[in-house]
Design an enzyme around this catalytic site. Structure first.
Site, PDB file in Angstrom:
ATOM      1  NE  ARG A 142      27.268  38.245  41.602  1.00  0.00           N
ATOM      2  CZ  ARG A 142      27.463  39.485  42.057  1.00  0.00           C
ATOM      3  NH1 ARG A 142      27.172  40.535  41.290  1.00  0.00           N
ATOM      4  NH2 ARG A 142      27.968  39.705  43.258  1.00  0.00           N
ATOM      5  NE  ARG A 143      24.761  38.461  44.878  1.00  0.00           N
ATOM      6  CZ  ARG A 143      24.267  39.620  45.253  1.00  0.00           C
ATOM      7  NH1 ARG A 143      23.134  40.049  44.752  1.00  0.00           N
ATOM      8  NH2 ARG A 143      24.890  40.354  46.141  1.00  0.00           N
ATOM      9  CE1 TYR A 170      37.794  52.619  42.072  1.00  0.00           C
ATOM     10  CE2 TYR A 170      35.778  53.868  42.280  1.00  0.00           C
ATOM     11  CZ  TYR A 170      36.644  53.134  41.511  1.00  0.00           C
ATOM     12  OH  TYR A 170      36.369  52.901  40.203  1.00  0.00           O
ATOM     13  CG  HIS A 204      31.616  51.735  41.473  1.00  0.00           C
ATOM     14  ND1 HIS A 204      31.978  50.593  40.836  1.00  0.00           N
ATOM     15  CD2 HIS A 204      32.708  52.536  41.435  1.00  0.00           C
ATOM     16  CE1 HIS A 204      33.222  50.696  40.415  1.00  0.00           C
ATOM     17  NE2 HIS A 204      33.692  51.860  40.763  1.00  0.00           N
ATOM     18  CG  HIS A 214      35.524  42.446  37.912  1.00  0.00           C
ATOM     19  ND1 HIS A 214      36.610  43.253  37.661  1.00  0.00           N
ATOM     20  CD2 HIS A 214      34.692  43.172  38.688  1.00  0.00           C
ATOM     21  CE1 HIS A 214      36.436  44.420  38.270  1.00  0.00           C
ATOM     22  NE2 HIS A 214      35.285  44.393  38.898  1.00  0.00           N
ATOM     23  CG  PHE A 215      33.900  40.966  42.765  1.00  0.00           C
ATOM     24  CD1 PHE A 215      34.111  40.118  43.828  1.00  0.00           C
ATOM     25  CD2 PHE A 215      32.634  41.028  42.210  1.00  0.00           C
ATOM     26  CE1 PHE A 215      33.089  39.324  44.310  1.00  0.00           C
ATOM     27  CE2 PHE A 215      31.604  40.243  42.684  1.00  0.00           C
ATOM     28  CZ  PHE A 215      31.829  39.381  43.742  1.00  0.00           C
ATOM     29  CG  HIS A 216      36.818  36.456  44.106  1.00  0.00           C
ATOM     30  ND1 HIS A 216      35.507  36.592  43.736  1.00  0.00           N
ATOM     31  CD2 HIS A 216      36.795  36.008  45.388  1.00  0.00           C
ATOM     32  CE1 HIS A 216      34.728  36.221  44.741  1.00  0.00           C
ATOM     33  NE2 HIS A 216      35.476  35.872  45.759  1.00  0.00           N
TER      34      HIS A 216
HETATM   35  C1  HEM Z   1      39.485  31.476  49.775  1.00  0.00           C
HETATM   36  C2  HEM Z   1      39.237  32.475  49.045  1.00  0.00           C
HETATM   37  C3  HEM Z   1      37.904  32.723  48.381  1.00  0.00           C
HETATM   38  C4  HEM Z   1      37.101  31.876  47.671  1.00  0.00           C
HETATM   39  C5  HEM Z   1      37.355  30.415  47.351  1.00  0.00           C
HETATM   40  C6  HEM Z   1      35.946  32.631  47.261  1.00  0.00           C
HETATM   41  C7  HEM Z   1      34.916  32.119  46.493  1.00  0.00           C
HETATM   42  C8  HEM Z   1      33.801  32.834  46.105  1.00  0.00           C
HETATM   43  C9  HEM Z   1      32.809  32.381  45.165  1.00  0.00           C
HETATM   44  C10 HEM Z   1      32.801  31.044  44.444  1.00  0.00           C
HETATM   45  C11 HEM Z   1      31.890  33.362  45.050  1.00  0.00           C
HETATM   46  C12 HEM Z   1      30.679  33.364  44.139  1.00  0.00           C
HETATM   47  C13 HEM Z   1      29.514  32.828  44.838  1.00  0.00           C
HETATM   48  C14 HEM Z   1      28.270  32.989  44.027  1.00  0.00           C
HETATM   49  O1  HEM Z   1      28.162  33.892  43.204  1.00  0.00           O
HETATM   50  O2  HEM Z   1      27.368  32.171  44.237  1.00  0.00           O
HETATM   51  C15 HEM Z   1      32.282  34.430  45.911  1.00  0.00           C
HETATM   52  C16 HEM Z   1      31.586  35.606  46.081  1.00  0.00           C
HETATM   53  C17 HEM Z   1      32.084  36.724  46.709  1.00  0.00           C
HETATM   54  N1  HEM Z   1      33.328  36.846  47.303  1.00  0.00           N
HETATM   55 FE1  HEM Z   1      34.681  35.368  47.534  1.00  0.00          FE
HETATM   56  N2  HEM Z   1      36.063  33.899  47.724  1.00  0.00           N
HETATM   57  C18 HEM Z   1      37.251  33.997  48.395  1.00  0.00           C
HETATM   58  C19 HEM Z   1      37.783  35.121  48.995  1.00  0.00           C
HETATM   59  C20 HEM Z   1      37.178  36.355  48.965  1.00  0.00           C
HETATM   60  C21 HEM Z   1      37.788  37.549  49.449  1.00  0.00           C
HETATM   61  C22 HEM Z   1      39.177  37.640  50.036  1.00  0.00           C
HETATM   62  C23 HEM Z   1      36.888  38.532  49.261  1.00  0.00           C
HETATM   63  C24 HEM Z   1      36.996  39.992  49.576  1.00  0.00           C
HETATM   64  C25 HEM Z   1      37.869  40.522  50.344  1.00  0.00           C
HETATM   65  C26 HEM Z   1      35.705  37.963  48.675  1.00  0.00           C
HETATM   66  C27 HEM Z   1      34.556  38.655  48.361  1.00  0.00           C
HETATM   67  C28 HEM Z   1      33.448  38.114  47.753  1.00  0.00           C
HETATM   68  C29 HEM Z   1      32.237  38.844  47.475  1.00  0.00           C
HETATM   69  C30 HEM Z   1      31.951  40.304  47.790  1.00  0.00           C
HETATM   70  C31 HEM Z   1      31.372  37.969  46.822  1.00  0.00           C
HETATM   71  C32 HEM Z   1      29.980  38.295  46.269  1.00  0.00           C
HETATM   72  C33 HEM Z   1      28.922  37.784  47.136  1.00  0.00           C
HETATM   73  C34 HEM Z   1      27.571  37.980  46.525  1.00  0.00           C
HETATM   74  O3  HEM Z   1      27.421  37.814  45.306  1.00  0.00           O
HETATM   75  O4  HEM Z   1      26.650  38.303  47.280  1.00  0.00           O
HETATM   76  N3  HEM Z   1      35.921  36.636  48.498  1.00  0.00           N
HETATM   77  N4  HEM Z   1      33.462  34.099  46.549  1.00  0.00           N
HETATM   78 CU    CU Z   2      30.878  49.470  40.261  1.00  0.00          CU
END
Ligand code: HEM
Ligand code: CU
Ligand code: CU
Lengths: 560, 164
Positions: free
Chosen positions: A448-449, A239, A235, A385-387
């Protein structure tokens, strides 16, 4: 109440300070390395967005064996390498500048090369398909050792910057006995001190449990203990992603919009609260068995408390924006808002990022609500949320920061200002559509995932629309990110050489730091660290006492 | 403007605190009065020396008998094992109004037990005993989904729960 204010000569007058070229180079490289990682990461993001619309393009990527391999890469690059590297460069610079002292050059170089090495180890083993364990790497899923080793190096790289900052601070204090630490240095160092404590959980987990286990030195893993240690860090790491941008929002944005920071004290308090309210990680484990109510409720309360410094930030930032907007002729309740310098891409990107942070923060509180979590835990609500937080408040703010910082570091003018403006709006619109899709999908149970494009059952009602919005918004974000990289690359290659930018645009304050009195205690970082560790002991102590030594009974699993 | 700002600041700080406290009070209300509860610590299954986790789980009640067991006029235990990549049992049937206690664990890696449209949402962790209650008051077909990443075929780890 205009009281006497502490002044620091170097802050008022930059002429005595210059950044050596070798330092400038490492700072620049570090930030560019972070952006390079992000460039690869967002490409995977694009494929993930399409996945939720039922479109599978990831299977066509060369060498990509599963959806989860790409997802591991996306998160490791986007939330480990990118923000670590960018913060390392950015907050090394702010400390050096505001203390008027250069950081140790060797440590700067060391930090950079550790970052590169860590990325190569972890990146390589993910790309060859032997570490598709996602960025949370819960055992008994086991990656090959270079993954854990790489992660260790990444964290060491950040600690190196922290050491360099603290050494510089110690030197500065000797020369300035009794003076207030300049605000910019204080908030930058506080960010890293927070992270030093926060990273201990995952550091212990990887060093003593996972890395030896991946080398077959341990009989097994302890799945629950690992999750607890991971989320202790997991968590607060948010920050560590966010606060470098709070540094920009507090100390640079006011000046950039023609306003001032409202209160030096309020800013310091906000950062101190992030150090103190440390043990909140259990809120990621509300639905974990084996974790008793005490831990969940303690984390729940502290999580609500740690929302408070972000509310303080909202106040300070809006005050500065309003001040700037009114100075430029804005009238009425909200008229000022349209008058802030929207034509400056650095401002537009960061203000738009702040706006996405509002729903980002609110959805965070929803996650943190113990009961609400039962509905949405591990659904697409969470990435929705986190995007809006790390994916936008952080990433889009870094884009905005780069729009002045890269010219400052390279002496080249920003190339394609209009394109940069367009980029910031496109990303903003994209992320809102994306989040609308993910959040509504999550409320309808979309996990998710998950390789949704390959499931063997009919999607539940509403998932199709939610997935389509996710894909459309994600594609817009992707295009906007590509535009950013075009602007960045063209600035580096073809930006007009100008006179070097003299200084960082940092702000003055309406209510400055008091030179004496009660407020001096704010600067005693070690007190806040002690308080933080005490809270950690209260919340995590009972759990660790009953779970150490670990039960290493779960055999490894490599079915990915 | 400065004086006004200082007043506003004070008001704002108090309002922020008030809102956060009110939100938290709502959560406590939901938990205590509405009895929406998250899983707690229900114990752990620790293999004996030389024993596999799977063997240890199979000899531990209630996991020696996965499936639906009636425990009272209207109450049921539903015992679920998670394993790569299936639920055991994969199809569950219950009568309308059933008061269900889910018991879940995993015999290999982390999995999840999630039923959209309900508050059944619990992690299945190797060796940890998960327990959660839910009352099925609406008839219909529910989808059981593994919502914790568990490897290659994670997305195919699902099941059904039918309430008649
Ligand atoms: C072009 C921009 C982006 C797109 C289209 C995108 C799309 C996605 C999607 C659809 C997921 C969910 C995948 C899933 O749960 O199966 C995901 C997960 C994630 N994204 Fe992005 N994302 C983008 C940019 C970013 C950026 C800029 C960050 C952070 C700086 C980020 C951090 C993450 C993280 C930490 C996860 C979680 C991965 C996990 O569950 O293991 N993403 N993203
Ligand atoms: Cu947290
Ligand atoms: Cu799974």
């Amino acid at each position: 109440m205009p009281t006497a204010e502490a002044t620091v000569t170097i802050v008022e007058n930059p002429s005595g300070y210059s950044l050596p070229d070798s330092h400038r180079r490492y700072i620049l490289w570090s930030i560019l390395f972070g952006f390079a990682a992000l460039a690869v990461g967002v490409f995977q993001g694009f494929a993930q967005g399409l996945n939720y619309a039922g479109i599978n393009i990831f299977s066509n990527f060369p060498g990509m064996r599963t959806y989860y391999q790409g997802l591991t890469l996306h998160a490791v690059l986007n939330v480990f390498v990118f923000p670590f590297a960018a913060a390392n460069g950015w907050l090394a610079l702010t400390v050096a500048r505001s203390l008027g002292r250069n950081l140790n050059g060797f440590l700067l170089a060391l930090s950079f090369w550790l970052m590169v090495a860590g990325s190569l180890f972890a990146g390589y083993i993910i790309v060859v398909g032997k570490a598709s364990v996602l960025y949370t790497f819960y055992p008994p899923l086991r990656a090959e050792w270079p993954f854990y080793f790489g992660v260790v190096l990444l964290v060491l790289s950040t600690w190196t910057i922290s050491v360099a900052q603290l050494v510089a601070l110690a030197g500065w204090k000797k020369e300035h006995p009794g003076e207030r630490i300049p605000l910019l240095a204080f908030v930058s160092i506080a960010t890293y001190v927070m992270w030093d404590i926060a990273s201990m959980g995952a550091a212990l987990e990887v060093l003593f449990l996972l890395l030896p286990w991946s080398l077959n030195l341990l009989p097994g893993s302890d799945p629950l203990l690992s999750r607890v240690l991971f989320w202790f860090t997991g968590h607060q790491i948010v920050y560590y992603w966010l606060l470098p941008l709070y540094v920009s929002w507090y100390t640079m944005i006011p000046r950039q919009v023609g306003g001032k920071l409202f209160s030096d004290t309020l800013a310091r308090i906000a950062f101190i609260l992030f150090i103190v309210l440390m043990p909140v990680g259990f809120h990621h484990q509300y639905v974990d068995p084996g974790v008793a109510g005490y831990f969940k409720w303690a984390a729940g309360i502290l999580t609500f408390a740690i929302f408070f410094p972000s509310l303080l930030t909202a106040f300070s930032v809006m005050y500065a924006l309003e001040m700037g907007g009114r100075a430029r002729g804005g009238k009425g309740m909200l008229g000022w808002f349209w008058r802030i310098p929207w034509g400056d891409p650095s401002v537009s990107a960061q203000v738009l990022a702040m706006i996405t942070f509002l729903p980002g923060g609110i959805t965070g509180l929803m996650n943190a609500s113990v009961d609400m979590n039962l509905l949405i835990h591990n659904t697409t609500f969470v990435p929705g949320h986190f995007h809006m937080t790390v994916g936008s408040a952080v990433a889009l703010s870094y884009f905005g920061l780069a729009y002045w910082l890269i010219p400052y570091l390279t002496g080249r003018e920003l190339w394609g200002k209009r394109l940069a403006l367009l980029q910031s709006w496109l990303y903003f619109v994209g992320v809102l559509i994306f989040a609308r899709g993910e959040i509504s999908g999550g409320l309808l149970g979309m996990p998710r995932r998950t390789a949704i494009s390959m499931i063997n059952y009919a999607p539940l009602p509403g998932w199709k629309l939610a997935g389509a919005l996710t894909a459309v918004g994600g594609s817009l974000m992707f295009v906007a990110a590509v535009l950013f990289f075009v602007v960045l690359a063209m600035t580096l290659l073809a930006g007009r050489k100008t006179r070097p930018v003299v200084d960082l645009p940092f702000t003055s304050t309406v209510l400055g730091a008091a030179p004496s009195g009660n407020q001096l205690i704010l600067d005693k970082i070690s007190y806040w660290v002690l308080l933080s560790l005490t809270l950690v002991a209260l919340v995590y102590g009972p759990f660790l006492l009953t779970h150490i030594p670990p039960t290493l009974s779960a055999p490894p699993f490599m079915g990915y | 403007m400065e004086m006004l700002a200082e007043k506003l600041e004070k008001g704002y700080v108090w309002l922020s605190i008030l809102v956060l406290v009110a939100f938290f009070a709502a959560i406590i209300y939901a938990s205590v009065v509405l009895a929406v509860v998250v899983p707690g610590d229900s114990g752990q299954i620790v293999p004996k020396r030389g024993e596999t986790l799977f063997a240890a789980v199979s000899r531990t009640k209630p996991f020696d008998q996965p499936g639906v067991h009636q425990t009272g006029p209207n109450s049921y235990d539903v015992v679920v094992l998670g394993q790569a990549w299936m639920f055991n049992p994969a199809a569950i049937e219950l009568p309308v109004g059933a008061e269900v206690t889910f018991w879940g664990t995993s015999i290999d890696i982390d999995h999840g037990l999630y039923i959209p449209g309900t508050t059944v949402n619990i992690m299945l962790l190797p060796g940890q005993i998960g327990k959660q209650r839910y009352r099925f008051s609406r008839p219909g077909q529910y989808r059981i989904i593994c919502h914790e990443y568990c490897g290659m075929l994670h997305h195919q780890m699902t099941g059904t729960l039918t309430v008649k």
